[in-house]
Design a protein around this motif. Structure first.
Motif: not given
Length: 361
Positions: A163-166, A144-154, A113-114
């Motif tokens: 470590n999976e934390k913002p 991978k793809t969906k998780i990165r979309a959610l994290r990139s928005i946040y 999802g780059s």
């Protein structure tokens, strides 16, 4: 070149002919294998290698993003070894491409999802409204793809997650939709064949059943599985069998949105009525630029009389003058409400759905 590493060893130098810019007077380049075991990147030489390697651009028309590719594993908060594109590299591509502020960027190989991440970043930099469409068929989409979309928005900084934390909370207000397209295997899983045991038992050739199943029955007997009028009795409860974790599960199908895609409808409004038993969509079709009104109903709850009352209550008899076509599922008597001066026509969703589903043009 990596394939020659075992044969030639580390630190081997190659002269590669017909490489480089046409007309530069050389017509070749030198590339050297990594010098140590475990090294992954070779050395590219503009000309004949000297003792000191120039740290500048290896070629006037090349940009050097070796370091970025080697250090992008944490970008977006997901690991994607060997396939992730660094944001700095995509930033340069966006700069060279000069995308419009409202461009739609399509990536057929989404990977981690780059591309989506860079679209978000570029919009934040210049307050633009670019959109992204990603396509991915790999099993890594969910984690991978969906998780990165959610994290990139946040949190969309380059290394905003650890470590999976913002680490930062500097994201954007945004929503995205992902759609799972029916696969070939899904189609096969939903075929229903009715065997005639007497027919197969009477045939002496054991291969007769297989050939008959693949030939006649797949073409004739399975047609009802590919398209069924039963889907439209209560389209809001439509499901298909799909494979998840090696098991067949009943998966809901959004018939309303599927039909929007089939007719190429640019949706302007969508409203639900009667406790979710009626859905009304308004929009314009791309192909013929027709103003369309689409009325979906649960035929088990909303019969023709109830449909007519709803049509008149919503004053569609008057508003229909603004529409070129009205789509409705289930046999109905709406044409009886049309006046002589009205130009709108009623089309059964089932007929249009089938025509578009199997059209070849």
């Amino acid at each position: 070149m990596r394939a020659r590493r075992v044969q030639d060893g580390y630190g081997c130098l190659y002269k590669v002919l017909k490489m480089g810019e046409k007309g530069d007077g050389l017509g070749y380049r030198y590339i050297m294998q990594p010098e140590i075991n475990g090294g992954d990147n070779g050395i590219y030489f503009q000309g004949f290698p000297l003792n000191a390697v120039d740290k500048g651009l290896p070629h006037p028309n090349y940009y050097d993003y070796q370091a970025e590719f080697n250090n992008c594993s944490n970008e977006g908060g997901v690991k994607f070894p060997g396939g992730k594109k660094p944001l700095a590299f995509l930033d340069k591509i966006f700069e060279i491409s000069s995308f419009n502020r409202d461009a739609i960027i399509l990536d057929f190989f989404a990977g981690s999802g780059s591309t989506m991440h860079e679209v978000i970043n570029s919009n934040m930099r210049d307050n633009a409204n670019r959109k992204y469409i990603l396509v991915e068929m790999g099993a890594h989409f969910d984690d991978k793809t969906k998780i990165r979309a959610l994290r990139s928005i946040y949190s969309n900084k380059k290394n905003g997650w650890r470590n999976e934390k913002p680490i930062y909370r500097d994201g954007v207000s945004q929503c995205f939709k992902y759609i799972r397209l029916e696969q070939y295997e899904d189609t096969l899983n939903n075929l229903v064949l009715k065997e005639d045991s007497n027919l197969f038992n009477s045939a002496g050739d054991p291969g007769f059943k297989e050939s008959c199943m693949l030939g006649y029955m797949m073409d004739t007997e399975a047609r009802g599985s590919l398209f069924s009028l039963e889907w439209f009795v209560n389209p809001f409860a439509m499901t298909l069998k799909t494979t998840k974790d090696n098991e067949l599960v009943e998966t809901p199908v959004d018939m309303v949105e599927t039909f929007n895609f089939l007719i190429g409808l640019h949706v302007e409004t969508e409203h639900w009525h009667k406790d979710g038993n009626i859905c009304v969509v308004e929009g314009v079709t791309h192909r013929k630029n027709e103003k369309a009104l689409v009325i979906w109903r649960n035929c088990e709850v909303v019969d023709n009389q109830a449909l007519n009352r709803f049509f008149e209550k919503m004053d569609y008899s008057t508003l229909a003058r603004d529409f070129d076509v009205i789509y409705v599922n289930g046999d109905n008597t709406l044409p009886n409400l049309r006046r002589d001066e009205d130009g709108w026509k009623v089309v059964l969703i089932e007929e249009e759905f089938k025509n578009r589903m199997f059209e070849e043009d």
